[in-house]
Each structure stands twice: as C-alpha cells, then as structure tokens.
Design a protein around this motif. Structure first.
Motif, PDB file in Angstrom:
ATOM      1  N   PRO A   1       0.839  -1.201   0.000  1.00  0.00           N
ATOM      2  CA  PRO A   1       0.000   0.000   0.000  1.00  0.00           C
ATOM      3  C   PRO A   1       0.876   1.255   0.000  1.00  0.00           C
ATOM      4  N   LYS A   2       0.376   2.319  -0.632  1.00  0.00           N
ATOM      5  CA  LYS A   2       1.077   3.598  -0.622  1.00  0.00           C
ATOM      6  C   LYS A   2       0.064   4.716  -0.449  1.00  0.00           C
ATOM      7  N   LEU A   3       0.563   5.885  -0.105  1.00  0.00           N
ATOM      8  CA  LEU A   3      -0.307   7.055  -0.055  1.00  0.00           C
ATOM      9  C   LEU A   3      -0.813   7.317  -1.464  1.00  0.00           C
ATOM     10  N   ALA A   4      -2.107   7.474  -1.619  1.00  0.00           N
ATOM     11  CA  ALA A   4      -2.679   7.683  -2.955  1.00  0.00           C
ATOM     12  C   ALA A   4      -2.108   8.935  -3.615  1.00  0.00           C
ATOM     13  N   SER A   5      -1.703   9.910  -2.828  1.00  0.00           N
ATOM     14  CA  SER A   5      -1.158  11.155  -3.383  1.00  0.00           C
ATOM     15  C   SER A   5       0.317  11.055  -3.770  1.00  0.00           C
ATOM     16  N   ALA A   6       1.001  10.012  -3.324  1.00  0.00           N
ATOM     17  CA  ALA A   6       2.425   9.861  -3.638  1.00  0.00           C
ATOM     18  C   ALA A   6       2.614   9.470  -5.100  1.00  0.00           C
ATOM     19  N   VAL A   7       3.634  10.044  -5.720  1.00  0.00           N
ATOM     20  CA  VAL A   7       3.994   9.703  -7.095  1.00  0.00           C
ATOM     21  C   VAL A   7       5.360   9.034  -7.038  1.00  0.00           C
TER      22      VAL A   7
ATOM     23  N   GLY B   1      -3.305   8.897  -7.133  1.00  0.00           N
ATOM     24  CA  GLY B   1      -4.576   8.187  -7.188  1.00  0.00           C
ATOM     25  C   GLY B   1      -4.432   6.673  -7.128  1.00  0.00           C
ATOM     26  N   ILE B   2      -3.225   6.173  -7.267  1.00  0.00           N
ATOM     27  CA  ILE B   2      -2.961   4.732  -7.180  1.00  0.00           C
ATOM     28  C   ILE B   2      -2.672   4.397  -5.717  1.00  0.00           C
ATOM     29  N   ALA B   3      -3.297   3.353  -5.198  1.00  0.00           N
ATOM     30  CA  ALA B   3      -3.179   3.025  -3.768  1.00  0.00           C
ATOM     31  C   ALA B   3      -2.093   2.008  -3.453  1.00  0.00           C
TER      32      ALA B   3
END
Length: 114
Positions: free
Chosen positions: A56-62, A98-100
């Motif tokens: 899992p990652k922060l959805a806002s992280a790129v 936007g990717i989780a």
C-alpha cells in the motif's frame, strides 16, 4: 554446509505487539519483511525479506519506476523519500497519483530510519 541455518529469503521471528496479518509488512528491529501467515503476538512467523510485493502507498504519492521506496512503522503506507521512513526496496514500476499500491522489490538487507 555445516553452518547453514535457514534460507535468507524467509526469516522466522516472533510476531511483534498486535500480531501480524498474512501479507502485512513489518519491521522487526532493523529487518523488514512480509508476513507469510496471520499470527498473534509472540508466535513464530516466517517473513519474506526478498522478492517483489504489492504494498500500500499514499494515494497522493507519485513513485517512479526504479525509485527507492520507504515504509512507515507499522508499514501501512509506502512513499518515496518524502518523510522519515524505513527504506524497504525499489519500485519496479511507476505508481502515480490516485494509485493506492506500488510494486516493490524488497532489498533483503537491514533497514534503519531514513
């Protein structure tokens, strides 16, 4: 070999406080791994310290492909070098806003707060 104890890809340790769910990331001391099964606190569990996992990652992280990936304690979210976190591996593909989740190749080495 006479001194061979176990494969280094899977390490068996006692589960920390709160126990672990199968597939959960965990830092025990300076060792990061993914739990092979669900266990209660103190129970022995094999954790994988190498391989490629979807975390899992922060959805806002790129996160770019090839970027270093770090995780929080407990590693409920992963992000790329943006906060004081524990380095755990390298992204094998990009994971944008936007990717989780992010696919990460675990380093299999000791980690420490970055």
């Amino acid at each position: 070999m006479k001194n061979d104890i176990q494969e280094s890809r899977m390490i068996t340790l006692a589960a920390p406080a709160g126990g672990l769910a199968s597939g959960a990331g965990v830092v025990i001391g300076n060792l990061f791994g993914i739990a092979a099964r669900t266990v209660l606190v103190g129970e022995q569990v094999a954790i994988s310290t190498e391989g490629v996992y979807e975390l899992p990652k922060l959805a806002s992280a790129v996160i770019a492909a090839g970027a270093r990936v770090s995780g929080t304690i407990p590693p409920s979210r992963s992000t790329c070098r943006r906060r004081v976190l524990f380095p755990v591996g390298t992204a094998i593909e990009a994971a944008g806003n936007g990717i989780a989740t992010v696919r990460v190749r675990l380093d299999g080495v000791s980690t420490a707060a970055a």
